[in-house]
Structure formats: structure tokens, C-alpha cells
Design an enzyme around this catalytic site. Structure first.
Site, PDB file in Angstrom:
ATOM      1  CG  ASP A   1      -1.741   1.220   1.357  1.00  0.00           C
ATOM      2  OD1 ASP A   1      -2.248   1.502   2.461  1.00  0.00           O
ATOM      3  OD2 ASP A   1      -1.891   1.932   0.336  1.00  0.00           O
TER       4      ASP A   1
ATOM      5  CG  ASP B   1      -3.424   4.732  -2.345  1.00  0.00           C
ATOM      6  OD1 ASP B   1      -4.442   5.098  -1.747  1.00  0.00           O
ATOM      7  OD2 ASP B   1      -2.732   3.755  -1.983  1.00  0.00           O
TER       8      ASP B   1
END
Ligand SMILES: CC1CCN(C(=N)N)CC1
Ligand SMILES: CC1CCN(C(=N)N)CC1
Length: 326
Positions: free
Chosen positions: A33, A215
Site C-alpha cells: 500500500d 496509491d
């Protein structure tokens, strides 16, 4: 010097991508992440009721950081919290001998229910790591001094296994040249500025998409409300309050979304934007582009990242992002 590569396996609808990680003597599937900076995992300290179906980190191989703790919540109100250990972490052959591993003692239901994922491996900047009383480094920051090149790359695919590399750029993974843009890491994110956009075959780019973060931990592409509105006006979509976002026909006619970054235009195929049927078998799809309302910036999540080869690079001193077509 170290370098390596690890698979990124998509969940259904590419909702998230999971990669195999060895922590101590445990093998887990973690969600890499770039929007957060904690490496946390289901563990022997997680209540059994919250960890059904998950691989767990056995913290007996680690050295507990006495009195340290962590607690994180994500945009969707999911979250976890727990204790901290130093242990060996291996990703694609790249080894961190003493990585801060955050063992969960409590986990929210959205993580417990998602049995594909045994935790997260944060790749944002360590300035937003949540460990207290002493902030810890991400896996990338821990191994960075030992890497052949101080960078990692992301090659996510629609509905197929992609990969992350650490320490090198896999030039076979992209076409043409890499376009680099400066990164503002002041908020802890890989933040860059995107330029004009166009929909489908229109070449008249309009507006400026603006401040955005790269992201991997977010599934969709969140853009300014006006840009999302303009896209769905062309795509025959509509905002559906009941679905909580834009929907559009799943009929294969969704137009591409084109966006300029560093003066180069990148294309998100319409097929990525007809993201998933709103219910199984429906001819109406939830949109892969949504408005960034309430977020404060754009999120270039997996819907965008699976259209490019992305390089997260601190080898020049100042951080930068590289994008190439694939
Ligand atoms: C700004 C937000 C983006 C989504 N998040 C994430 N990938 N961890 C949380 C932060
Ligand atoms: C960073 C993201 C990871 C996946 N999430 C979740 N399972 N609720 C949301 C936050």
C-alpha cells in the site's frame, strides 16, 4: 547490493493486489500500500474470532519493542492496532534483517472478512508510520541503503498477476520512455501534479486534474468532481445515490480516460472504468472513476496504475515518480 521482484496477485475485480511476504518463519499475503506506511499483520496476538481464514505472523521469532504500539484507520473507517516486533522480513528475495513488524491485537471486520489479505505492507513515506513512542521505517526505507538502486516499481495488471520490484527497473515491462515528475512528500504520500485530461477520442485536453497521490492500496481513480462529471456525461453514466457513486453501462463502450502527466498523455482504457457489475450479472457497472469529494486531492489508485508501469524513486535524493506506458 540487493534487488528482487515479487508477484502482485489481484483479488476479484482487482479490488486489491496481494504479495507473498516471509516474516520470521511465517509466510503471509500482504496488501502493498503506497498510501500508508505501516507493515502490520494478523498474528498470534490477534483474537481467534477476528483471524479465521488468515495466515498469522508468529511473533515468537521476533524481538518485542517493549512499550511500543501502533493504531491505524483508513479512509473507509477500517483499521487495526497492536504491538511491535523487530524481525526478519523477506520480499522477493530482498531481506530486511530487523524490520518493525506490527502484530495486530485488534482488527476491524472489513479486514477480518477479507481472508485473501493477511495484512498490509506500507510503501508511503515513513513520516506517516503510526508506531509510538518511536516512529518506525517502512520495509522500503529499511532496505533502501542496501538496494542496487533506491527505488521500487509497480506493474499491476487487469485481472492478471503483476509484480513489484525493489532495487531495479524492469525495462521489459514498459514501452517507450519513462516520464518523471517531482514528488511532494510533505504529507507522507507519493504526491504529484497531473495536467490536462480528455475523454475518449477527444484530443482537446481540458482543465487540470491537479494534486494527486499514486496509491496501490486504493482500488479506483478519484478525480475532481467536474472531471468525473465530464467523463460520465460522455460515458452515458449517472451518479447513483443508492450505489454511492457513478455507475455506467457494462456494455464495453465506456470511453478511455486520457490524462497528461509530465507532459506525456497516459490512457486508462474504458474497460478498466466499467469496473464491476453493481450486483452479479447486472448490466450496470460501478464506475472506476469517482469524484474525490471529501478527500482533498486525487487518488490515482489501481484503475490508473494497472494502465502504466510506475517507478517510485528516491535514487536522485529528491523523491520522484516515473510513469511509462505498458
Ligand atoms: C489518503 C488515503 C488514501 C487511501 N489510504 C491508503 N491507501 N492507505 C489511506 C489514505
Ligand atoms: C489501504 C486499504 C486496504 C484495504 N482496506 C480494507 N480492507 N478495508 C481499506 C484500506
Amino acid at each position: 547490493a540487493q534487488s528482487g521482484t515479487v508477484a502482485a496477485d489481484p483479488q476479484q475485480y482487482d479490488q486489491a493486489y496481494l504479495s507473498p511476504v516471509t516474516i520470521g518463519n511465517s509466510q503471509l499475503m500482504l496488501d502493498f500500500d503506497t498510501g500508508s506506511a505501516d507493515l502490520w499483520a494478523f498474528s498470534n496476538e490477534t483474537p481467534a474470532s477476528e483471524s479465521v481464514g488468515h495466515a498469522k505472523y508468529d511473533s515468537s521469532t521476533g524481538t518485542e519493542l517493549q512499550g511500543y504500539s501502533w493504531s491505524i484507520t483508513y479512509g473507509d473507517q477500517s483499521g487495526a492496532a497492536g504491538n511491535v516486533y523487530a524481525d526478519k522480513v523477506v520480499v522477493g528475495g530482498v531481506t530486511a534483517t530487523k524490520q518493525a513488524v506490527e502484530a495486530a491485537t485488534s482488527i476491524s471486520t472489513s479486514f477480518s472478512d477479507n481472508t485473501d489479505s493477511d495484512g498490509l505492507l506500507g510503501l508511503a513515506f515513513s513520516s506517516i508510520n503510526t508506531v509510538t513512542p518511536k516512529q518506525q521505517t517502512t520495509f522500503f526505507d529499511t532496505v533502501k541503503p542496501t538496494l542496487a538502486k533506491a527505488l521500487f516499481t509497480c506493474d499491476l495488471k487487469q485481472g492478471n498477476a503483476g509484480s513489484y520490484t525493489f532495487g531495479y527497473i524492469d525495462t521489459s515491462k514498459y514501452t517507450g520512455s519513462v516520464t518523471y515528475v517531482p514528488v511532494d512528500d510533505s504529507q507522507g504520500f507519493w504526491s504529484f501534479t497531473a495536467g490536462g485530461y480528455s475523454v475518449g477520442s477527444d484530443n482537446a485536453t481540458s482543465g487540470s486534474v491537479g494534486v494527486s497521490i499514486a496509491d496501490t492500496g486504493t482500488s479506483l481513480l478519484y478525480l475532481p468532481a467536474a472531471v468525473a462529471k465530464a467523463y460520465y456525461a460522455k460515458a452515458g453514466g449517472k451518479f447513483d445515490n443508492q450505489q454511492g457513486g457513478y455507475t455506467l453501462p457494462c456494455n464495453g463502450n465506456a470511453p478511455d480516460f486520457n490524462v497528461a502527466i509530465g507532459g506525456k498523455t497516459f490512457v486508462v482504457p474504458g474497460s478498466y472504468i466499467a469496473y464491476a457489475p453493481i450486483t452479479s450479472g447486472s448490466q450496470t457497472c460501478f464506475g472506476g472513476i469517482q469524484a474525490n469529494t471529501g478527500i482533498g486531492f486525487n487518488i490515482f489508485g489501481d484503475v490508473f496504475l494497472k494502465a502504466v508501469y510506475a517507478i517510485f524513486d528516491v535514487s536522485q535524493g529528491a523523491p520522484r515518480l516515473g510513469f511509462a506506458a505498458q
